[in-house]
Design an enzyme around this catalytic site. Structure first.
Site, mmCIF file in Angstrom:
data_model
loop_
_atom_site.group_PDB
_atom_site.id
_atom_site.type_symbol
_atom_site.label_atom_id
_atom_site.label_comp_id
_atom_site.label_asym_id
_atom_site.label_seq_id
_atom_site.Cartn_x
_atom_site.Cartn_y
_atom_site.Cartn_z
ATOM 1 N N HIS A 54 -41.339 -30.867 5.807
ATOM 2 C CA HIS A 54 -40.611 -30.575 5.369
ATOM 3 C C HIS A 54 -39.043 -31.040 5.271
ATOM 4 O O HIS A 54 -39.461 -31.676 6.617
ATOM 5 C CB HIS A 54 -40.364 -28.737 5.743
ATOM 6 N N GLU A 56 -36.272 -30.188 6.020
ATOM 7 C CA GLU A 56 -35.475 -30.353 7.710
ATOM 8 C C GLU A 56 -35.831 -30.825 9.140
ATOM 9 O O GLU A 56 -35.427 -31.199 10.197
ATOM 10 C CB GLU A 56 -35.367 -28.434 7.918
ATOM 11 N N CYS A 84 -37.236 -21.911 5.482
ATOM 12 C CA CYS A 84 -38.477 -21.321 6.040
ATOM 13 C C CYS A 84 -38.733 -20.842 7.590
ATOM 14 O O CYS A 84 -37.434 -20.941 7.990
ATOM 15 C CB CYS A 84 -39.428 -22.137 5.223
#
Length: 156
Positions: A54, A56, A84
């Site tokens: 992801h 991040e 998330c």
């Protein structure tokens, strides 16, 4: 919203667009320390064959490599979509001081939309969280990406 937050979110949006152009869900992230971007990332789970890639996580890994430490105290993370659970856990372990995100994620958001890991008192670290920075622009990028994907599926 401060001008600084808007500027760094624009940098995250540029990365999100880059990821979207590569066929990934357009989410971008930057890690900032003392006014300087020290980590960059966009979603890449498809191209990297990595469910953890992801935006991040990619940005945190980039910052950790550049700074030579898996802990990133004093750093802020700007991301175009609410993190998330997986990304929030990594943010907590990295000791990110502040998380600034654009659009809410009502399906998997872990900053209050579904759960709020940063407000969980049993956890040993709590980052400050600011949501809604350039939310319309961040949300529109995602919406247009998925609308285009749906229209291609309907035509096929």
């Amino acid at each position: 919203m401060s001008a600084t937050d808007a500027a760094f979110m624009q940098a995250a949006l540029e990365l999100a667009r880059e990821g979207g152009s590569a066929g990934e869900v357009p989410v971008g992230a930057v890690v900032v320390r003392e006014g300087e971007i020290v980590g960059r990332g966009f979603n890449a789970p498809i191209s990297r064959h990595d469910p953890a890639a992801h935006a991040e996580i990619v940005a945190l890994r980039d910052a950790a490599q550049r700074l030579g430490n898996y802990r990133l105290p004093g750093c802020d993370l700007y991301v175009t979509l609410e993190p998330c659970v997986m990304c929030s856990g990594a943010i907590i372990h990295a000791r990110i001081a502040r998380v600034i995100y654009g659009a809410n994620d009502p399906k998997t958001g872990a900053c209050g939309s579904v759960v709020d890991l940063f407000a969980e008192p049993r956890l040993n670290f709590h980052a400050e969280v600011t949501g809604g920075v350039l939310a319309e622009e961040c949300g529109a990028l995602l919406s247009s990406f998925f609308a285009a994907r749906r229209s291609r599926t309907e035509v096929a």
